[in-house]
Design a protein around this motif. Structure first.
Motif, PDB file in Angstrom:
ATOM      1  N   THR A 121       9.179  -0.594   0.416  1.00  0.00           N
ATOM      2  CA  THR A 121      10.273   0.140   0.148  1.00  0.00           C
ATOM      3  C   THR A 121      10.111   1.725  -0.201  1.00  0.00           C
ATOM      4  N   PRO A 122      10.930   2.160  -0.415  1.00  0.00           N
ATOM      5  CA  PRO A 122      10.945   3.747  -0.548  1.00  0.00           C
ATOM      6  C   PRO A 122       9.847   4.037  -1.639  1.00  0.00           C
ATOM      7  N   THR A 123      10.184   3.213  -2.848  1.00  0.00           N
ATOM      8  CA  THR A 123       9.387   3.590  -3.843  1.00  0.00           C
ATOM      9  C   THR A 123       8.034   3.212  -3.712  1.00  0.00           C
ATOM     10  N   GLU A 124       7.818   2.291  -3.215  1.00  0.00           N
ATOM     11  CA  GLU A 124       6.148   1.856  -2.672  1.00  0.00           C
ATOM     12  C   GLU A 124       5.794   2.903  -1.827  1.00  0.00           C
ATOM     13  N   LYS A 125       6.265   3.323  -0.653  1.00  0.00           N
ATOM     14  CA  LYS A 125       5.806   4.282  -0.282  1.00  0.00           C
ATOM     15  C   LYS A 125       5.479   5.732  -0.728  1.00  0.00           C
ATOM     16  N   PHE A 126       6.520   6.060  -1.825  1.00  0.00           N
ATOM     17  CA  PHE A 126       6.155   7.120  -2.586  1.00  0.00           C
ATOM     18  C   PHE A 126       4.859   7.022  -3.474  1.00  0.00           C
ATOM     19  N   ILE A 127       4.668   5.847  -4.005  1.00  0.00           N
ATOM     20  CA  ILE A 127       3.406   5.508  -4.813  1.00  0.00           C
ATOM     21  C   ILE A 127       2.158   5.560  -3.951  1.00  0.00           C
ATOM     22  N   PHE A 128       2.178   5.127  -2.690  1.00  0.00           N
ATOM     23  CA  PHE A 128       1.171   5.155  -1.848  1.00  0.00           C
ATOM     24  C   PHE A 128       0.619   6.548  -1.266  1.00  0.00           C
ATOM     25  N   ASN A 129       1.989   7.004  -0.905  1.00  0.00           N
ATOM     26  CA  ASN A 129       1.669   8.509  -0.619  1.00  0.00           C
ATOM     27  C   ASN A 129       1.141   9.338  -1.742  1.00  0.00           C
ATOM     28  N   LEU A 130       1.744   9.253  -2.870  1.00  0.00           N
ATOM     29  CA  LEU A 130       1.136   9.922  -3.940  1.00  0.00           C
ATOM     30  C   LEU A 130      -0.424   9.769  -4.214  1.00  0.00           C
ATOM     31  N   ILE A 131      -0.828   8.375  -4.128  1.00  0.00           N
ATOM     32  CA  ILE A 131      -2.116   8.081  -4.531  1.00  0.00           C
ATOM     33  C   ILE A 131      -3.055   8.762  -3.350  1.00  0.00           C
ATOM     34  N   LEU A 132      -2.350   8.684  -2.020  1.00  0.00           N
ATOM     35  CA  LEU A 132      -3.276   9.102  -0.867  1.00  0.00           C
ATOM     36  C   LEU A 132      -3.346  10.793  -0.949  1.00  0.00           C
ATOM     37  N   PHE A 133      -2.385  11.252  -1.494  1.00  0.00           N
ATOM     38  CA  PHE A 133      -2.308  12.898  -1.523  1.00  0.00           C
ATOM     39  C   PHE A 133      -3.127  13.194  -2.621  1.00  0.00           C
ATOM     40  N   LEU A 134      -3.172  12.379  -3.789  1.00  0.00           N
ATOM     41  CA  LEU A 134      -4.190  12.778  -4.957  1.00  0.00           C
ATOM     42  C   LEU A 134      -5.816  12.900  -4.508  1.00  0.00           C
ATOM     43  N   LEU A 135      -6.076  11.713  -3.848  1.00  0.00           N
ATOM     44  CA  LEU A 135      -7.302  11.478  -3.382  1.00  0.00           C
ATOM     45  C   LEU A 135      -7.936  12.404  -2.207  1.00  0.00           C
ATOM     46  N   VAL A 136      -7.063  12.640  -1.388  1.00  0.00           N
ATOM     47  CA  VAL A 136      -7.298  13.804  -0.463  1.00  0.00           C
ATOM     48  C   VAL A 136      -7.345  15.127  -1.371  1.00  0.00           C
TER      49      VAL A 136
END
Length: 135
Positions: free
Chosen positions: A42-57
């Motif tokens: 879902t868009p919310t799950e995509k946002f959470i995944f992308n946020l975590i990936l962005f923070l790690l990178v």
């Protein structure tokens, strides 16, 4: 009359640089979503995944830019020490009188601080030894 496939490709290839760039970005977005199976979220799950990936990178990039150069220098100095047996950087042996005075004052202050901590501890140890001897 149907247009051959190569004509469609040639016609599409004649677009502007902006449209080809937009197509390239869309392709990369599609590849990213398919690679990580984001198209199923879902868009919310995509946002959470992308946020975590962005923070790690971003933390990885920050750590690499801030700490890696200093770490490489430390490793270089250690390698030089292991190979030659002496430090790669030389400290100055020609200290001015003021620098020597400051160093002596710093050593004196440190010694006084150590004595102020060690002396009471030694007294406690000695009194404990005397108490044990009496028992």
């Amino acid at each position: 009359m149907p247009v051959p496939d190569y004509a469609k490709v040639a016609k599409e290839g004649k677009g502007s640089h902006l449209s080809s760039f937009v197509r390239w970005v869309q392709l990369k977005k599609y590849q990213y979503e398919v690679t990580f199976s984001l198209y199923m979220l879902t868009p919310t799950e995509k946002f959470i995944f992308n946020l975590i990936l962005f923070l790690l990178v971003s933390m990885l990039v920050t750590a690499a830019t801030l700490y890696l150069p200093n770490h490489v220098v430390v490793i270089y100095h250690r390698i030089c020490y292991y190979i030659s047996g002496e430090f790669a950087y030389k400290t100055s042996t020609n200290l001015s009188g003021e620098a020597l005075t400051l160093a002596a004052d710093g050593l004196r202050i440190t010694a006084d601080a150590v004595d102020s901590v060690v002396t009471p501890t030694l007294r406690v140890v000695e009194s404990a030894r005397e108490t044990l001897k009496e028992l």
